[in-house]
Write an enzyme that holds these catalytic residues in place. Sequence first.
Site, PDB file in Angstrom:
ATOM      1  N   ASP A 110      -3.085   4.474  -2.383  1.00  0.00           N
ATOM      2  CA  ASP A 110      -4.204   4.926  -1.557  1.00  0.00           C
ATOM      3  C   ASP A 110      -4.644   6.339  -1.950  1.00  0.00           C
ATOM      4  OD1 ASP A 110      -5.855   4.482   0.932  1.00  0.00           O
ATOM      5  OD2 ASP A 110      -4.731   6.243   1.604  1.00  0.00           O
TER       6      ASP A 110
ATOM      7  N   GLU B 246      -6.461   3.783  -5.989  1.00  0.00           N
ATOM      8  CA  GLU B 246      -7.763   4.014  -5.363  1.00  0.00           C
ATOM      9  C   GLU B 246      -8.115   5.476  -5.650  1.00  0.00           C
ATOM     10  OE1 GLU B 246      -9.891   3.752  -0.977  1.00  0.00           O
ATOM     11  OE2 GLU B 246      -7.956   4.746  -1.233  1.00  0.00           O
TER      12      GLU B 246
ATOM     13  N   HIS C 148     -10.520  -4.277   2.420  1.00  0.00           N
ATOM     14  CA  HIS C 148     -10.443  -3.899   3.835  1.00  0.00           C
ATOM     15  C   HIS C 148     -11.430  -2.803   4.206  1.00  0.00           C
ATOM     16  CE1 HIS C 148      -8.100  -1.048   1.562  1.00  0.00           C
ATOM     17  NE2 HIS C 148      -8.138  -0.203   2.576  1.00  0.00           N
ATOM     18  N   ASP C 149     -11.972  -2.099   3.213  1.00  0.00           N
ATOM     19  CA  ASP C 149     -12.919  -1.010   3.467  1.00  0.00           C
ATOM     20  C   ASP C 149     -14.367  -1.419   3.212  1.00  0.00           C
ATOM     21  OD1 ASP C 149     -11.117   0.953   4.254  1.00  0.00           O
ATOM     22  OD2 ASP C 149     -10.801   1.696   2.222  1.00  0.00           O
TER      23      ASP C 149
ATOM     24  N   ASP D 135       0.852  -1.181   0.000  1.00  0.00           N
ATOM     25  CA  ASP D 135       0.000   0.000   0.000  1.00  0.00           C
ATOM     26  C   ASP D 135       0.893   1.238   0.000  1.00  0.00           C
ATOM     27  OD1 ASP D 135      -2.783   1.042   0.335  1.00  0.00           O
ATOM     28  OD2 ASP D 135      -3.079  -0.900   1.272  1.00  0.00           O
TER      29      ASP D 135
END
Length: 568
Positions: free
Chosen positions: A207, A265, A339-340, A100
């Site tokens: 991210d 993202e 994860h979100d 990430d």
Amino acid sequence: MTVTYKWWKDATVYQIWPASYKDSNGDGVGDIPGIVSELDYVKSLGTDVIWLSPMYDSPQDDMGYDISDYEKVYPKYGTLEDMDKLIKGAHDRGMKLILDLVINHTSTEHDWFKESRSSLDNPKRDWYIWKKPVYDKDGNRKPPNNWGSYFSGSAWEYDETTGEYYLHLFAKTQPDLNWENEECRNAIYKSAVQFWFDRGIDGFRIDTAGMYSKVQTFPDAPIVIPDFEHQPCKLYHQNGPRIHEFHKEMFAKITSKYDAMTVGEVGHSPREESLKYVGEARKEMNMMFLFDVVDLGSNPADRFDYKGFTLVDFKKAFISQSEFIEGTDAWSTVFTENHDQPRAITRFANDSPKFRVKSGKLLALLMASMSGTLFIYQGQEIGMTNLPADWSIDEYLDINTINYYKLYKEKFGNDKAKMDKLMKTINLVARDHARSPVQWDDSEYAGFSTGKPWTRVNDNYKEINVASQVNDPNSLFSFWKKALEYRKEFKDLFIYGSFNVKDIDNQKTFTFTKEKGSQKAVVVTNFTAENVPYEQPVDGKLKLLYTNADSFDEATLGPYEGRVYIAN
């Protein structure tokens, strides 16, 4: 459209959330040695790339997305030497590893921010975004504008040391970096990007990749949520005026030197704007996550403003994601969990004991048939579900959920109907659902740890766990494995083929074709708990490739049944 074959297009990516994957030392927190111990398991599923969520040193206010040192590992997760073992272990098994890349913000504990906040004239003062207060007619100090944080409340935090506010689009302990400062950007590239390429990693999930460039006038945001003082502000930080310049610079200076995978993202953007990030000729990043499917039913600006969705909505979301790259040199992704996001079986299928396994296989069949790079989240391969619906708010640990609940309670705490509705929505879409420990076996704490886990294990671990599935040919794990094998065997069809929905208005079935040259597949699925009539397409001779049904009737689709046919 001419296809350019790349390893990262063919890949299936397995995302690991380190805190909840596997604990090697009994402290209740997952760690890198625990991940290394399960590399053979990850490989056995048929995945090609591991995406490791943040493992950097961090106070853990936002589970590692608040980084205090890009070049160190969070001590509870391990050491740099452990990371070297993980990189080598993945490579030895023919897999790749991406990390990430969190570079919109740091932690307030990062040395850069400590220097920045120390004085108005510190050399790093301009590495973050500082503004003077404004005052109302009564002389009360106010933030510079009405921007709201994604984690509720103001996006500005007052700092007594210098009497100014700093911007934080997320938690107040996550100050936004000032990408307008070239010295700051170069430090980011060196510390967060180059450092890890030098250690052998194969790329990054980037991210909040659309947020680095803010509109420099910092105007008030339009009032779209009248009940709240602070308003959504993405108009002034999403796809900002210099965002593509920044991504091109990072590519030119660092990423272009490697055969790297980069997936952004970016968030919610019009197609034309999104394509600027991922067009091959643009030289910014390889692909991006599109949120059409996972956002279904929720307000994109507020996940807890949930209205629900239909199967037609579900189909239209996949159509939108598929059409994104048509006629372009861009690439895209396929995912229903991360994860979100909550667990896909609960969200899009049926997590009841009767239909959980079959509907989980249905989702696997569907996803394995979709074009783009496929992402699977830890536990998805065994059908992990959302946390129990009777959990109280006290069981939830995610900062996003907690902050939202507190703010909502301040406003509507005396309205039982509203509070009950919010809790029902939290039980469906909160990020916590993805973060419970992976269920390895039916022993205490689901085999995740010998000590009490940092967050509670889902109550259903005795029914849903890895040990009960890996050697069972009828398990969801085995079905995922088979689906990924077919996806690779017929990759021109399933990974690169064109997508065409045949029953757009049908609220029970989802039927589509995949075509590439003379090759063709027909995928038929039933998203209900009842039998529905089915008439096999007659355009060409088809043979059954695979199905999630033990037996079937050619004229009927059973509950949550899916089939994949290919042309002879």
